[in-house]
Design a protein around this motif. Structure first.
Motif, short mmCIF file in Angstrom:
data_model
loop_
_atom_site.label_atom_id
_atom_site.label_comp_id
_atom_site.label_asym_id
_atom_site.label_seq_id
_atom_site.Cartn_x
_atom_site.Cartn_y
_atom_site.Cartn_z
N MET A 57 15.30 9.72 9.52
CA MET A 57 15.00 9.61 8.09
C MET A 57 14.52 8.21 7.75
N ALA A 58 15.14 7.20 8.34
CA ALA A 58 14.75 5.82 8.05
C ALA A 58 13.34 5.53 8.55
N VAL A 59 12.99 6.04 9.72
CA VAL A 59 11.65 5.81 10.27
C VAL A 59 10.59 6.51 9.41
N ILE A 60 10.85 7.75 9.02
CA ILE A 60 9.88 8.47 8.20
C ILE A 60 9.72 7.80 6.83
N GLY A 61 10.82 7.49 6.19
CA GLY A 61 10.76 6.80 4.90
C GLY A 61 10.14 5.42 5.02
N GLY A 62 10.46 4.72 6.11
CA GLY A 62 9.91 3.39 6.33
C GLY A 62 8.41 3.41 6.53
N LEU A 63 7.92 4.40 7.26
CA LEU A 63 6.47 4.52 7.45
C LEU A 63 5.75 4.77 6.12
N VAL A 64 6.32 5.63 5.31
CA VAL A 64 5.72 5.90 4.00
C VAL A 64 5.74 4.63 3.15
N GLY A 65 6.87 3.94 3.12
CA GLY A 65 6.96 2.70 2.34
C GLY A 65 6.05 1.60 2.87
N GLY A 66 5.96 1.49 4.18
CA GLY A 66 5.10 0.48 4.78
C GLY A 66 3.64 0.71 4.48
N PHE A 67 3.20 1.96 4.62
CA PHE A 67 1.80 2.26 4.33
C PHE A 67 1.50 2.14 2.84
N ALA A 68 2.48 2.45 1.99
CA ALA A 68 2.27 2.28 0.55
C ALA A 68 2.11 0.81 0.19
N ALA A 69 2.94 -0.06 0.75
CA ALA A 69 2.83 -1.49 0.48
C ALA A 69 1.53 -2.05 1.04
N LEU A 70 1.14 -1.60 2.23
CA LEU A 70 -0.11 -2.05 2.82
C LEU A 70 -1.31 -1.60 1.99
N THR A 71 -1.28 -0.37 1.52
CA THR A 71 -2.36 0.13 0.69
C THR A 71 -2.46 -0.66 -0.61
N GLY A 72 -1.32 -0.95 -1.21
CA GLY A 72 -1.33 -1.74 -2.44
C GLY A 72 -1.91 -3.12 -2.22
N SER A 73 -1.59 -3.75 -1.09
CA SER A 73 -2.14 -5.08 -0.83
C SER A 73 -3.63 -5.03 -0.54
N LEU A 74 -4.10 -3.95 0.07
CA LEU A 74 -5.53 -3.82 0.36
C LEU A 74 -6.34 -3.53 -0.89
N LEU A 75 -5.74 -2.94 -1.89
CA LEU A 75 -6.44 -2.67 -3.13
C LEU A 75 -6.76 -3.94 -3.89
N LYS A 76 -5.96 -4.97 -3.70
CA LYS A 76 -6.11 -6.20 -4.45
C LYS A 76 -7.17 -7.12 -3.86
N LYS A 77 -7.49 -6.98 -2.58
CA LYS A 77 -8.45 -7.87 -1.94
C LYS A 77 -9.84 -7.63 -2.49
N PRO A 78 -10.63 -8.68 -2.63
CA PRO A 78 -12.01 -8.52 -3.09
C PRO A 78 -12.84 -7.73 -2.07
N ALA A 79 -13.91 -7.14 -2.53
CA ALA A 79 -14.75 -6.31 -1.67
C ALA A 79 -15.41 -7.12 -0.56
N THR A 80 -15.58 -8.41 -0.75
CA THR A 80 -16.23 -9.23 0.28
C THR A 80 -15.31 -9.49 1.46
N GLU A 81 -13.99 -9.40 1.27
CA GLU A 81 -13.05 -9.64 2.38
C GLU A 81 -12.79 -8.39 3.18
N ARG A 82 -13.14 -7.23 2.70
CA ARG A 82 -12.85 -5.99 3.42
C ARG A 82 -13.73 -5.83 4.56
#
Length: 82
Positions: A57-82
């Motif tokens: 349960m911790a691994v499954i929940g952790g993967l979802v939380g990790g990818f959610a945090a990563l996605t949120g951080s990638l949304l904030k980066k400017p288009a030139t850095e992607r």
């Protein structure tokens, strides 16, 4: 939080935060219950111990939380850095 806080460790922070929350929530539900539900669910998934169920349960929940945090951080980066 990954969108608000810019960090290189967003995935790890999200993974650890959600995994710890899931383990705490499972432990809280187990300790307040009169029925040993975790052992029954572990048996249903062919796991020998309820601690393995907590780990899965911790691994499954952790993967979802990790990818959610990563996605949120990638949304904030400017288009030139992607």
């Amino acid at each position: 939080m990954g969108y608000l806080l810019k960090s290189n460790a967003n995935f790890l922070a999200g993974f650890l935060g959600i995994a710890a929350l899931w383990i705490f929530n499972a432990w809280l539900a187990e300790s307040s219950s009169t029925v040993d539900l975790a052992d029954r669910v572990a048996t249903l998934f062919s796991l020998k111990h309820k601690e393995l169920l907590y780990a899965v349960m911790a691994v499954i929940g952790g993967l979802v939380g990790g990818f959610a945090a990563l996605t949120g951080s990638l949304l904030k980066k400017p288009a030139t850095e992607r």
